[in-house]
Enzyme design. Structure first.
Site, short mmCIF file in Angstrom:
data_model
loop_
_atom_site.label_atom_id
_atom_site.label_comp_id
_atom_site.label_asym_id
_atom_site.label_seq_id
_atom_site.Cartn_x
_atom_site.Cartn_y
_atom_site.Cartn_z
N GLY A 15 -6.81 -5.69 -1.29
CA GLY A 15 -7.03 -4.93 -2.52
C GLY A 15 -6.96 -5.85 -3.72
N GLU A 16 -7.76 -5.60 -4.71
CA GLU A 16 -7.69 -6.39 -5.92
C GLU A 16 -7.65 -5.47 -7.13
OE1 GLU A 16 -9.37 -10.92 -6.03
OE2 GLU A 16 -10.17 -9.47 -4.59
N GLY A 17 -6.70 -5.73 -8.04
CA GLY A 17 -6.58 -4.88 -9.21
C GLY A 17 -6.57 -5.72 -10.47
N ARG A 21 -3.38 -9.04 -6.84
CA ARG A 21 -4.04 -8.61 -5.61
C ARG A 21 -3.04 -8.22 -4.54
NH1 ARG A 21 -6.22 -14.28 -3.01
NH2 ARG A 21 -4.14 -15.14 -2.75
N ASP A 131 1.06 7.46 -11.62
CA ASP A 131 -0.30 7.05 -11.24
C ASP A 131 -0.65 7.58 -9.85
OD1 ASP A 131 -2.78 5.88 -11.70
OD2 ASP A 131 -2.13 3.86 -11.14
#
Ligand code: ADP
Ligand code: MG
Length: 269
Positions: A15-17, A21, A131
């Site tokens: 996953g990359e945000g 990551r 969130d």
């Protein structure tokens, strides 16, 4: 990367945000898989504290429906949080894979009951997640769900709960937030309502082509009706979770203990 290499070996990025990551790693000692979330640490002191909050708050949680914390360490301007790996990916991916065939009511109730159990644990510790969305809910191979990504979490009634600029996806944001009111436990309930609705229809309850019309729909609590085949209790629950006044919304505790749907949910836990 050197600290990581001593203890864990890199498998692949999952996953990359915006802040870093999420990497799937293997513990060299035990050969167990974990997720290592790398967060770029800011130089600014006050921002530094808020980056560390994610690790601190996740480490306080201990529940079968919350991603388990293992350890955290810092080095090279990075904060690394090591946590349980949920190998079923996130719920958003799962919903998108579903194409047009609906989830069974059994499945919806089971996942929703588990999300509520996780959220109740968070709220009981006087923490707000802030969130909750399908992308931050992870699936395990035994088919259960776990709440993850405490990157926006905060302690209830702290000044941080007030007036924090909103970042992220707007679909799950409660009307009071658009109205500049403080984030509270019922704002998490709204977001969970959005996830429940997604499980029921494979669509967002509030969707629009512009921010302005999205916010308008959210603040009116206007969503397309659920399909008729779903049980009455689900219609009734969604209606309550989307009450625009947070005071009229049930808490997760109420949903699990004294709402019309409680018995149905608890039979799935
Ligand atoms: P961000 O702050 O960038 O949103 P997340 O913690 O949500 O970071 O991680 C980003 C993505 O990486 C998630 O949406 C999910 O697909 C994957 N991921 C993160 N943690 C895990 C985990 N423990 N198990 C499985 N997948 C994970
Ligand atoms: Mg996330």
């Amino acid at each position: 990367d050197e600290i990581i290499m001593e203890k864990y070996s890199h498998v692949r990025v999952i996953g990359e945000g915006s802040f870093g990551r999420a990497v799937l790693v293997l513990c060299r000692n035990t050969q167990d898989k974990y997720v290592l979330k790398e967060i770029q640490l800011p130089k600014n002191q006050s921002k530094l504290q808020s980056s560390r909050r994610e690790a601190v708050l996740l480490s306080r949680m201990k529940h079968p429906n919350i991603v388990a914390y293992r350890e955290a360490f810092e080095g090279d301007g990075l904060l690394c949080i090591v946590m349980e790996y949920c190998n079923g990916g996130d719920l958003l991916q799962r919903i998108q894979q579903q194409k047009s065939s609906q989830f069974t009511v059994e499945n919806i109730l089971k996942w929703f009951a588990q999300m509520c159990a996780g959220a109740k644990h968070i709220h009981d510790k006087r923490v707000l997640h802030r969130d909750l969305k399908s992308k931050n809910i992870f699936l395990t191979d035994d088919g259960s769900v776990k709440l993850g990504d405490f990157g926006s979490a905060c302690v209830l009634n702290s000044s941080k709960a007030y007036a924090q600029a909103y970042v992220g996806t707007p679909y799950y944001v409660a009307p009071e937030i658009w109205d500049n009111k403080p984030y509270n436990n019922k704002s998490d309930v709204w977001s969970l309502g959005c996830v429940l609705y997604e499980l029921c229809t494979l669509r967002h309850p509030f969707q629009a082509s512009s921010w302005k019309s999205l916010i308008l729909k959210v603040c009116r609590g206007a969503y397309p009706p659920l399909p008729n085949h779903l049980p009455y209790e689900l219609h009734y629950l969604i209606k309550h979770m989307f009450k625009t006044n947070p005071k009229d919304r049930p808490s997760v505790h109420t949903i699990l203990t004294s709402h019309r749907i409680s018995r149905l949910l608890r039979s799935h836990l």
